[in-house]
Design a protein around this motif. Structure first.
Motif, PDB file in Angstrom:
ATOM      1  N   THR A 139       5.643  25.169   0.531  1.00 15.79           N
ATOM      2  CA  THR A 139       6.479  24.919  -0.656  1.00 15.79           C
ATOM      3  C   THR A 139       7.707  24.088  -0.276  1.00 15.79           C
ATOM      4  OG1 THR A 139       7.745  26.960  -0.399  1.00 15.79           O
ATOM      5  CG2 THR A 139       5.835  27.050  -1.860  1.00 15.79           C
ATOM      6  N   VAL A 140       8.281  23.467  -1.305  1.00 20.22           N
ATOM      7  CA  VAL A 140       9.462  22.625  -1.069  1.00 20.22           C
ATOM      8  C   VAL A 140      10.532  22.873  -2.131  1.00 20.22           C
ATOM      9  CG1 VAL A 140       8.143  20.753  -0.001  1.00 20.22           C
ATOM     10  CG2 VAL A 140       8.602  20.662  -2.465  1.00 20.22           C
ATOM     11  N   ILE A 141      11.750  22.488  -1.760  1.00 17.55           N
ATOM     12  CA  ILE A 141      12.827  22.299  -2.741  1.00 17.55           C
ATOM     13  C   ILE A 141      13.065  20.795  -2.749  1.00 17.55           C
ATOM     14  CG2 ILE A 141      15.280  22.664  -3.244  1.00 17.55           C
ATOM     15  CD1 ILE A 141      14.988  25.388  -1.779  1.00 17.55           C
ATOM     16  N   GLY A 142      12.862  20.154  -3.891  1.00 20.58           N
ATOM     17  CA  GLY A 142      12.967  18.694  -3.963  1.00 20.58           C
ATOM     18  C   GLY A 142      14.382  18.248  -4.299  1.00 20.58           C
ATOM     19  N   VAL A 143      14.810  17.184  -3.657  1.00 19.46           N
ATOM     20  CA  VAL A 143      16.102  16.552  -3.997  1.00 19.46           C
ATOM     21  C   VAL A 143      15.800  15.069  -4.227  1.00 19.46           C
ATOM     22  CG1 VAL A 143      18.455  16.035  -3.258  1.00 19.46           C
ATOM     23  CG2 VAL A 143      17.360  18.160  -2.493  1.00 19.46           C
ATOM     24  N   GLY A 144      15.937  14.606  -5.468  1.00 20.27           N
ATOM     25  CA  GLY A 144      15.574  13.216  -5.761  1.00 20.27           C
ATOM     26  C   GLY A 144      16.665  12.508  -6.540  1.00 20.27           C
ATOM     27  N   VAL A 145      16.731  11.201  -6.345  1.00 20.76           N
ATOM     28  CA  VAL A 145      17.716  10.379  -7.078  1.00 20.76           C
ATOM     29  C   VAL A 145      16.963   9.300  -7.857  1.00 20.76           C
ATOM     30  CG1 VAL A 145      19.766   8.912  -6.901  1.00 20.76           C
ATOM     31  CG2 VAL A 145      19.381  10.701  -5.202  1.00 20.76           C
ATOM     32  N   GLY A 146      17.292   9.127  -9.133  1.00 20.25           N
ATOM     33  CA  GLY A 146      16.729   8.059  -9.953  1.00 20.25           C
ATOM     34  C   GLY A 146      15.199   8.081  -9.943  1.00 20.25           C
ATOM     35  N   TYR A 150      12.395  11.196 -10.644  1.00 21.97           N
ATOM     36  CA  TYR A 150      11.229  11.136 -11.526  1.00 21.97           C
ATOM     37  C   TYR A 150       9.974  11.532 -10.738  1.00 21.97           C
ATOM     38  CZ  TYR A 150       7.680   9.197 -14.656  1.00 21.97           C
ATOM     39  OH  TYR A 150       6.584   9.044 -15.463  1.00 21.97           O
ATOM     40  N   ILE A 151       9.814  10.950  -9.542  1.00 20.28           N
ATOM     41  CA  ILE A 151       8.604  11.204  -8.731  1.00 20.28           C
ATOM     42  C   ILE A 151       8.489  12.696  -8.397  1.00 20.28           C
ATOM     43  CG2 ILE A 151       7.586  10.774  -6.436  1.00 20.28           C
ATOM     44  CD1 ILE A 151       8.903   7.908  -6.644  1.00 20.28           C
TER      45      ILE A 151
END
Ligand code: BEZ
Length: 456
Positions: A139-146, A150-151
């Motif tokens: 499992t992951v904790i996602g950190v995304g920008v812009g 979205y991805i």
């Protein structure tokens, strides 16, 4: 897989003569950052090869932190200031980090041959399982920008069991509308790709201010040796589908989400409300539109007026008709107020961000925090790593991963306001704001489900 290395630095290390514990701690942090160079890997996927860099060692029973960067950047230019921020170290030492570079964005990436079919954002999301299988992470904790936000959201929608939490910075969950396309085409006639990308990353105010940070990122984007690849990622971003999020519906994010937006995010994101003002102040709101929408409409049709700036009123005599405006975001009706001598104004809310507000309204309010960050420009992870670190810590604590004893000086020095998402007016979520002082250091714990505004 190549061996991952962990640097063991024992607590009992004797202090050097004259060294204070604080200085020793700083030195330890510096050594940890210096020695942990990360291990870069590539895996083949049905959509081509993808490169990612792993820092730290997997921790039993803990998700990995997985990051995805925005267009024009790579994992380092997008996340290094945040992940190397001093206070961040006490968080990330508890997690292995996987930083994904979108294909062709990794350092030294060769330019794709002419005619190369770059993956869509959905296909980029479909590459993530290959990475996690390769690393054997569950499992992951996602950190995304812009684009990265979205991805990661798309990945979370298709693999809800794999994603324990999401930090989404500057997400736009919608496909471009025809108006955006027309404006995009018009801008493309006069602007270069790097300028368009810089306009996506930063506000016009920041760009014209030309701070050191802006100069640095302008240089990165303008002189990128892989500019052709960046343009392909940019095109995929502009061709994204709607995420079609719906609160309580089949398509919704199941995990805790922290939505983050800078209060000076690029101008497309400002929010304008059409309001009726009478003798005793505001008497009603007719509807909400994005300031970018008004600017685009003005550019296309030359009617009406769109003005930037801090909250101010503009008498609304010569503005555009409500029919078309109303289509963009919907509008409420004030009925009886009309024709009673109230004046109409456009009120510019420079400190709001439409996409995140809208996204917030489509997510489960008991699982979503909305963080609007003051003085952070378009890229809060670059300009305000301290505030973001603090918010991330609360977020992880809400998920049960950070002991409250880890709350640092940051939490004692400011006031946070908690807002629970409430009624929806048109398409816009209204918020009730409960102010809570955090003098005691007792900021929200428990499951995230509030809007937390950090303003300092
Ligand atoms: C990290 O420790 O996760 C990191 C280090 C350098 C750049 C980006 C991330």
């Amino acid at each position: 897989m190549a061996e991952l290395q962990e640097v063991q630095i024992t607590e009992e290390k004797p202090l050097l003569p004259g060294q204070t514990p604080e200085v020793a701690k700083e030195a330890e942090l510096a050594a940890r950052i210096l020695l942990d160079q990360g291990q870069t890997h590539s895996v083949e996927t049905p959509y081509g090869s993808v490169t990612f860099t792993v820092y730290g060692t997997p921790k039993p029973k803990r998700p990995a932190i997985l990051t995805y960067h925005d267009v024009g950047l790579n994992y380092k230019s997008c996340f290094q200031p945040l992940f190397q921020f001093g206070d961040m170290q006490e968080i990330i030492q508890n997690f292995v980090r996987v930083h994904v570079d979108a294909p062709g964005m990794e350092e030294g990436a060769p330019v794709f041959p002419l005619g190369y079919q770059y993956p869509s954002l959905d296909q980029l999301a479909d590459m993530i399982p290959c990475i996690l299988q390769y690393l054997n992470f569950s499992t992951v904790i996602g950190v995304g920008v812009g684009a990265g936000a979205y991805i990661l959201s798309r990945y979370a929608l298709t693999h809800p069991d794999m994603v324990e939490g999401l930090v989404l910075i500057n997400i736009d969950p919608n496909a471009k509308g025809w108006m955006d396309w027309a404006a995009h085409k018009l801008t493309g006639l006069t602007s270069s790709i790097p300028e368009m990308i810089l306009g996506h990353l930063f506000s016009q105010e920041e760009l014209s201010g030309n701070s050191e940070l802006i100069q640095k990122y302008r240089n990165i984007v303008t002189h990128a040796p892989n500019l052709e690849n960046i343009e392909l990622y940019w095109n995929s971003y502009n061709n994204r589908r709607d995420l079609n999020l719906e609160r309580g519906g089949a398509v919704t994010l199941k995990c805790p989400v922290m939505l983050v937006v800078g209060d000076q995010a690029p101008h497309e994101d400002a929010v304008v409300s059409r309001e009726f003002w009478g003798g005793r102040g505001r008497v009603g709101v007719l509807g909400w539109w994005s300031e970018g929408y008004l600017a685009k409409r003005q550019a296309l049709f030359g009617t009406g007026r769109a003005t930037m700036g801090p909250k101010r009123l503009i008498p609304g005599k010569n503005e555009m008709g409500m029919g078309l405006m109303g289509k963009e975001l919907g509008s409420g009706s004030l009925g009886p107020l009309e024709g009673r001598g109230h004046r109409e104004y456009n009120v510019i809310h420079s400190a709001s961000c439409l996409h995140q507000v809208e996204c917030n309204s489509k997510l489960d309010p008991t699982q979503t925090s909305f963080l609007k960050m003051a003085d952070s420009g378009g890229q809060p992870q670059l300009t305000q790593p301290g505030k973001l670190t603090e918010a991330f810590k609360y977020f992880l604590q809400g998920m049960g991963y950070m002991a409250s004893s880890c709350m640092t000086r940051l939490s004692r020095s400011r006031t946070a306001s908690l807002t629970s998402a409430a009624s929806v007016d048109g398409n816009r979520s209204r918020s009730r704001t409960l102010s809570q002082s955090s003098e005691s250091g007792t900021l929200p714990s428990g499951p995230p489900g509030h809007t937390m505004e950090v303003s300092c």
